[in-house]
Motif scaffolding. Structure first.
Motif, PDB file in Angstrom:
ATOM      1  N   LEU A  35       0.825  -1.207   0.000  1.00 30.54           N
ATOM      2  CA  LEU A  35       0.000   0.000   0.000  1.00 30.54           C
ATOM      3  C   LEU A  35       0.861   1.260   0.000  1.00 30.54           C
ATOM      4  CD1 LEU A  35      -2.821  -1.053   2.489  1.00 30.54           C
ATOM      5  CD2 LEU A  35      -3.043  -0.676   0.035  1.00 30.54           C
ATOM      6  N   ARG A  36       1.924   1.251   0.825  1.00 29.76           N
ATOM      7  CA  ARG A  36       2.823   2.405   0.858  1.00 29.76           C
ATOM      8  C   ARG A  36       3.489   2.612  -0.496  1.00 29.76           C
ATOM      9  NH1 ARG A  36       6.363   2.079   6.487  1.00 29.76           N
ATOM     10  NH2 ARG A  36       4.604   2.015   7.957  1.00 29.76           N
ATOM     11  N   TRP A  38       2.377   1.669  -3.451  1.00 32.27           N
ATOM     12  CA  TRP A  38       1.388   2.131  -4.425  1.00 32.27           C
ATOM     13  C   TRP A  38       1.130   3.637  -4.277  1.00 32.27           C
ATOM     14  CZ3 TRP A  38      -0.709   0.881  -8.795  1.00 32.27           C
ATOM     15  CH2 TRP A  38      -1.900   1.491  -9.203  1.00 32.27           C
ATOM     16  N   ARG A  39       1.010   4.082  -3.040  1.00 30.07           N
ATOM     17  CA  ARG A  39       0.746   5.503  -2.821  1.00 30.07           C
ATOM     18  C   ARG A  39       1.929   6.373  -3.229  1.00 30.07           C
ATOM     19  NH1 ARG A  39      -1.592   4.014   3.089  1.00 30.07           N
ATOM     20  NH2 ARG A  39      -3.742   3.469   2.462  1.00 30.07           N
TER      21      ARG A  39
END
Length: 308
Positions: A35-36, A38-39
């Motif tokens: 998630l990190r 991707w962001r």
């Protein structure tokens, strides 16, 4: 920019497992890492680091945050002296963060000595940053400069941490006992052990272990050393749970393992434990018996099987 992260998930889970000693936590940290990443994908600079190096930087920081102030994961043999009472109360202690096994079939990890239970347990003795340096340098073979970048430190600091980590592991017990689960001799020993276990043949089971064999059973903090107490404890188990068992062959932590199913009043066999073995010189030197239902679910095994 299109950046593919998913191909790295499996190796990242193995890395975070080595760091954290828990499959559950490793999966959570890797999901957070993805998630990190991707962001932050628009800020990724391929001229500074490969995608893999960048992901390991994110995962390492997530692991270090998860480990901050937390007690190390351990096996019972790492916490005290062996018991000599085979009738001791089998009371689970759930407030200790026990080391968990790694289910090979679930993550399709290539056989690697650095996933062995004894080594992962020894790694938990290291301070988290030393642990990260050791795994990144020795296992994953990143350069000292890459590791320095991943940890926001200097090459000199990385080399110093690696030297200290090596010195600590040099004194860790059991690391010299490494055999492959597909070795014919190892397979033969485990097959004989499985047949004897299914029929509660304690005499044969005792003959298949070394003179100073260790049995431990997290989350129960007890552990036993030596053939005599190994056999006495198994005799108690069969008296309590019956003598007609079933087993399934597995591998865990790239070691031979068995899922043991106990006979039940409903006429079926219920999943009881996963047992992870260390084999040395044609005999079983260590048996780590995992009984926590939450840990057993990680293996994706059926909870009940037909008796036939």
């Amino acid at each position: 920019m299109s950046v593919e992260f998913e191909p790295y998930r499996g190796e990242l889970i193995a890395y975070c497992y080595r760091m954290l000693g828990s499959v559950h936590e490793a999966e959570d940290v890797v999901q957070e890492t993805m998630l990190r990443a991707w962001r932050a994908r628009d800020r990724y600079d391929s001229s500074r680091a490969s995608v893999r190096t960048w992901l390991y930087r994110i995962a390492t920081n997530a692991c270090l945050t998860a480990l901050d102030g937390r007690a190390r994961r351990a096996l019972p043999s790492g916490l005290g002296l062996p018991s000599d009472d085979p009738d001791a109360e089998l009371r689970p202690v759930l407030d200790i963060p026990w080391l968990q096994p790694y289910p090979d079939s679930r993550f399709k990890t290539a056989t690697r000595d650095d996933l062995r239970l004894a080594l992962v347990a020894a790694m938990q003795l290291l301070p988290p940053r030393q642990r990260a340096v050791l795994i990144l340098r020795e296992v994953l073979e990143f350069s000292a400069a890459e590791v320095a970048g991943q940890l926001d430190t200097t090459v000199a600091a990385v080399n110093s941490a690696l030297q200290r980590a090596r010195a600590t592991l040099a004194d860790a017990p059991g690391l010299e006992l490494i055999t492959e689960p597909d070795d014919p001799e190892v397979r033969a020993v485990i097959q004989r052990y499985a047949r004897a276990f299914e029929t509660a043949d304690v005499a044969t089971l005792v003959r298949l272990v070394t003179a100073d064999a260790v049995m431990e059973m997290p989350p129960v903090p007890l552990w036993y050393r030596g053939r005599r107490d190994y056999g006495r404890f198994l005799q108690r188990v069969f008296q309590m749970r019956g003598i007609n068992w079933r087993t399934r062959h597995l591998t865990a932590n790239c070691q031979p393992a068995l899922a043991a199913y106990a006979p039940a009043p409903d006429g079926r066999h219920h999943l009881h434990t996963v047992q992870v073995f260390t084999v040395a010189d044609g005999r079983i030197a260590r048996n780590v018996v995992f009984a926590d239902p939450g840990v057993l679910r990680v293996f994706g095994l059926p909870e009940r099987i037909r008796s036939d």
